[in-house]
Design a protein around this motif. Structure first.
Motif, PDB file in Angstrom:
ATOM      1  N   GLY A 185      39.977  -2.699  -8.489  1.00 41.53           N
ATOM      2  CA  GLY A 185      39.370  -4.002  -8.238  1.00 41.53           C
ATOM      3  C   GLY A 185      39.906  -4.644  -6.970  1.00 41.53           C
ATOM      4  O   GLY A 185      39.154  -5.221  -6.182  1.00 41.53           O
ATOM      5  N   ALA A 186      41.230  -4.558  -6.787  1.00 36.16           N
ATOM      6  CA  ALA A 186      41.821  -5.121  -5.573  1.00 36.16           C
ATOM      7  C   ALA A 186      41.330  -4.376  -4.343  1.00 36.16           C
ATOM      8  O   ALA A 186      41.081  -4.986  -3.288  1.00 36.16           O
ATOM      9  N   ALA A 187      41.185  -3.049  -4.451  1.00 36.19           N
ATOM     10  CA  ALA A 187      40.700  -2.267  -3.302  1.00 36.19           C
ATOM     11  C   ALA A 187      39.285  -2.678  -2.926  1.00 36.19           C
ATOM     12  O   ALA A 187      38.937  -2.790  -1.734  1.00 36.19           O
ATOM     13  N   ARG A 188      38.422  -2.920  -3.948  1.00 36.89           N
ATOM     14  CA  ARG A 188      37.053  -3.339  -3.634  1.00 36.89           C
ATOM     15  C   ARG A 188      37.034  -4.702  -2.965  1.00 36.89           C
ATOM     16  O   ARG A 188      36.282  -4.929  -2.013  1.00 36.89           O
ATOM     17  N   MET A 189      37.872  -5.621  -3.452  1.00 39.85           N
ATOM     18  CA  MET A 189      37.875  -6.968  -2.876  1.00 39.85           C
ATOM     19  C   MET A 189      38.459  -6.981  -1.472  1.00 39.85           C
ATOM     20  O   MET A 189      38.102  -7.826  -0.645  1.00 39.85           O
ATOM     21  N   LEU A 190      39.364  -6.063  -1.198  1.00 44.24           N
ATOM     22  CA  LEU A 190      40.007  -6.007   0.120  1.00 44.24           C
ATOM     23  C   LEU A 190      39.291  -5.037   1.064  1.00 44.24           C
ATOM     24  O   LEU A 190      39.691  -4.930   2.239  1.00 44.24           O
ATOM     25  N   PHE A 191      38.297  -4.280   0.535  1.00 41.89           N
ATOM     26  CA  PHE A 191      37.575  -3.296   1.329  1.00 41.89           C
ATOM     27  C   PHE A 191      38.519  -2.234   1.890  1.00 41.89           C
ATOM     28  O   PHE A 191      38.454  -1.882   3.077  1.00 41.89           O
ATOM     29  N   VAL A 192      39.419  -1.763   1.043  1.00 40.21           N
ATOM     30  CA  VAL A 192      40.332  -0.688   1.429  1.00 40.21           C
ATOM     31  C   VAL A 192      40.340   0.348   0.320  1.00 40.21           C
ATOM     32  O   VAL A 192      39.790   0.136  -0.770  1.00 40.21           O
ATOM     33  N   HIS A 193      40.981   1.484   0.595  1.00 40.27           N
ATOM     34  CA  HIS A 193      41.091   2.548  -0.398  1.00 40.27           C
ATOM     35  C   HIS A 193      42.136   2.168  -1.456  1.00 40.27           C
ATOM     36  O   HIS A 193      43.139   1.501  -1.142  1.00 40.27           O
ATOM     37  N   TYR A 243      50.033   1.783  -1.996  1.00 39.91           N
ATOM     38  CA  TYR A 243      51.109   1.830  -1.007  1.00 39.91           C
ATOM     39  C   TYR A 243      51.655   0.439  -0.727  1.00 39.91           C
ATOM     40  O   TYR A 243      52.877   0.233  -0.670  1.00 39.91           O
ATOM     41  N   ARG A 244      50.759  -0.531  -0.565  1.00 42.03           N
ATOM     42  CA  ARG A 244      51.213  -1.902  -0.261  1.00 42.03           C
ATOM     43  C   ARG A 244      52.001  -2.501  -1.429  1.00 42.03           C
ATOM     44  O   ARG A 244      52.976  -3.217  -1.217  1.00 42.03           O
ATOM     45  N   LEU A 245      51.577  -2.207  -2.635  1.00 42.34           N
ATOM     46  CA  LEU A 245      52.320  -2.726  -3.792  1.00 42.34           C
ATOM     47  C   LEU A 245      53.701  -2.087  -3.905  1.00 42.34           C
ATOM     48  O   LEU A 245      54.666  -2.743  -4.329  1.00 42.34           O
ATOM     49  N   ARG A 246      53.776  -0.807  -3.544  1.00 41.66           N
ATOM     50  CA  ARG A 246      55.112  -0.190  -3.504  1.00 41.66           C
ATOM     51  C   ARG A 246      55.981  -0.868  -2.452  1.00 41.66           C
ATOM     52  O   ARG A 246      57.188  -1.041  -2.641  1.00 41.66           O
ATOM     53  N   ARG A 247      55.383  -1.230  -1.327  1.00 37.79           N
ATOM     54  CA  ARG A 247      56.128  -1.950  -0.282  1.00 37.79           C
ATOM     55  C   ARG A 247      56.586  -3.311  -0.791  1.00 37.79           C
ATOM     56  O   ARG A 247      57.688  -3.764  -0.472  1.00 37.79           O
ATOM     57  N   VAL A 248      55.755  -3.970  -1.590  1.00 37.75           N
ATOM     58  CA  VAL A 248      56.159  -5.254  -2.185  1.00 37.75           C
ATOM     59  C   VAL A 248      57.410  -5.059  -3.034  1.00 37.75           C
ATOM     60  O   VAL A 248      58.359  -5.856  -2.992  1.00 37.75           O
ATOM     61  N   THR A 249      57.414  -3.992  -3.824  1.00 37.07           N
ATOM     62  CA  THR A 249      58.582  -3.699  -4.661  1.00 37.07           C
ATOM     63  C   THR A 249      59.812  -3.440  -3.800  1.00 37.07           C
ATOM     64  O   THR A 249      60.920  -3.924  -4.106  1.00 37.07           O
ATOM     65  N   ALA A 254      49.367  -8.539   5.371  1.00 38.33           N
ATOM     66  CA  ALA A 254      48.674  -7.594   4.484  1.00 38.33           C
ATOM     67  C   ALA A 254      49.339  -7.522   3.114  1.00 38.33           C
ATOM     68  O   ALA A 254      48.654  -7.433   2.084  1.00 38.33           O
ATOM     69  N   LEU A 255      50.669  -7.586   3.092  1.00 40.31           N
ATOM     70  CA  LEU A 255      51.369  -7.513   1.803  1.00 40.31           C
ATOM     71  C   LEU A 255      51.092  -8.752   0.968  1.00 40.31           C
ATOM     72  O   LEU A 255      50.821  -8.656  -0.237  1.00 40.31           O
ATOM     73  N   LEU A 256      51.172  -9.920   1.600  1.00 49.30           N
ATOM     74  CA  LEU A 256      50.898 -11.152   0.867  1.00 49.30           C
ATOM     75  C   LEU A 256      49.472 -11.186   0.352  1.00 49.30           C
ATOM     76  O   LEU A 256      49.209 -11.557  -0.801  1.00 49.30           O
ATOM     77  N   GLU A 257      48.531 -10.801   1.204  1.00 56.70           N
ATOM     78  CA  GLU A 257      47.133 -10.831   0.797  1.00 56.70           C
ATOM     79  C   GLU A 257      46.870  -9.849  -0.344  1.00 56.70           C
ATOM     80  O   GLU A 257      46.196 -10.185  -1.338  1.00 56.70           O
ATOM     81  N   THR A 258      47.394  -8.631  -0.212  1.00 53.98           N
ATOM     82  CA  THR A 258      47.188  -7.624  -1.258  1.00 53.98           C
ATOM     83  C   THR A 258      47.814  -8.060  -2.575  1.00 53.98           C
ATOM     84  O   THR A 258      47.200  -7.923  -3.653  1.00 53.98           O
TER      85      THR A 258
END
Length: 403
Positions: free
Chosen positions: A351-359, A365-371, A334-338
């Motif tokens: 835009g990323a939320a629409r393409m991933l069909f998530v909020h 949250y996932r981008l914070r996890r990437v950091t 999920a982190l890599l895909e996001t």
């Protein structure tokens, strides 16, 4: 019978002119041994460092004292003749004496010998010659002082030249990746005390005398309380700095002597042997720095990872894959895909939320996890560039692994 040729009779050789103070000179010659023994005895009584010396060193000093008094006798015999005082006096002892005896100790030794000779003037000088002998001793004391300074200056220059060559060997070995235990021993001979943290700085050397540049680096290092080994190799000024775990702070404290242009600090390593890694990273960063025109000065080699990777630095490629792509891969798809969608497709949370069909909060949250996982923030332009290069390299590495 031919007439004999008349020749003038050979005149006998004219005798050398008598010394104007022959009686004093003769008494001085007879007293030389006694004065030398008295000078050595006085040193033993008044100079604690002399008593603590091994017998070999004391014998050298005794030879120097005897030679000094003998040289004064010769000086008194021919006061106007040019004489090499440093050779006559200090030439009797081996060169190692300048290392065994400090300049301060030598000055004390010379002062003691002169004082013994001065106290014996009334006994040695013929009646009426006391003032003459005292004046000659004063002039000789001045010359012996200059000779002492000359001997130690020559020794310091020789040691300085040798140390410079030794330091150049150490710096070159680290920069070329050939450092070994011999390199560590040479560095120890230069006063390197094996600090806990070491990093390498690289930049352009200024025009002019390289010795002045090296001395400027040393002054800055003393002010920053750092140990350094430094040298100018070609057009590059290389500094191996020890004593701080912050390479950027080290670079800022030592950047003054560098010429205009990028200055790159390699990563911190634990010791001098590992400094080859820091030097390799700094050298690769310096080569790739032209690709980042707005790079800060100084700049960390790790901040130039994407440029280094694009400039065919295998260490940078491996580091990007191992420190960014692999941890993200292990943290879940999920982190890599996001991250991939955010960087390469949408460039916005919505835009990323629409393409991933998530909020959008899920993307946030996932981008914070990437950091948290990588230490690089996708919302920062420079960090996003680094993350994108790491994703590309990771995918290439994965493809090679599958094939």
């Amino acid at each position: 019978m031919p007439d004999s040729v008349s020749r003038p009779a050979a005149s006998p050789a004219s005798p050398a002119p008598a010394h104007p103070h022959a009686a004093t000179l003769k008494r001085l010659e007879h007293s030389s041994g006694r004065l030398a023994a008295r000078a050595i005895q006085r040193m033993d009584e008044t100079l604690p460092w002399y008593r603590a010396m091994p017998p070999e060193h004391r014998s050298w000093i005794g030879l120097v004292a005897q030679a000094g008094i003998a040289a004064f006798t010769e000086w008194f015999r021919h006061p106007e003749a040019p004489q090499a005082i440093s050779t006559d006096v200090f030439g009797t002892a081996p060169r190692e004496l300048t290392r065994a005896v400090t300049l301060r100790q030598t000055v004390e030794m010379v002062r003691t010998t002169i004082e013994v000779m001065e106290s014996a003037i009334d006994d040695v000088a013929a009646p009426g010659d006391e003032a003459v002998l005292r004046e000659a001793l004063l002039r000789y004391a001045r010359e012996i002082a200059f000779a002492t300074a000359q001997v130690y200056a020559q020794a310091a220059e020789a040691r300085g030249a040798w140390d410079a060559r030794l330091e150049s060997l150490v710096v070159n070995a680290v920069l070329s990746g050939e450092a070994d235990e011999g390199t560590v021993s040479r560095a120890a001979a230069l006063g390197w005390n094996a600090p806990e943290y070491v990093c390498v700085l690289l930049g352009t050397a200024p025009d002019g005398d390289s010795e002045l540049t090296v001395e400027a680096i040393r002054r800055a290092a003393r002010h920053a309380k750092l140990q350094v080994l430094t040298g100018v190799l070609g057009s590059r000024l290389v500094v191996i700095a020890g004593g701080s775990d912050n390479p950027l702070a080290v670079a800022k404290s030592l950047i003054g002597p560098y010429a205009a242009g990028p200055v790159v600090a390699g990563p911190v390593v634990p010791d001098l042997l590992a400094a080859t890694r820091s030097a390799a990273a700094a050298a690769a960063g310096l080569r790739a720095s032209a690709a980042w025109q707005d790079a800060p000065r100084p700049v960390l080699a790790d901040d130039l990872l994407p440029e280094r990777a694009m400039a065919s630095d295998p260490a940078a490629r491996d580091q990007l894959v191992e420190e960014i792509y692999r941890p993200l891969q292990e943290a879940g798809s999920a982190l890599l895909e996001t991250l991939s969608v955010y960087l390469e497709q949408a460039s916005s949370l919505e835009g990323a939320a629409r393409m991933l069909f998530v909020h959008p909060n899920t993307v946030r949250y996932r981008l914070r996890r990437v950091t948290d996982v990588t230490g690089w923030s996708p919302s920062d332009v420079r960090s996003a560039f680094t993350l994108r290069i790491a994703l590309i390299l990771g995918r290439l590495a994965a493809a090679e692994q599958r094939s």
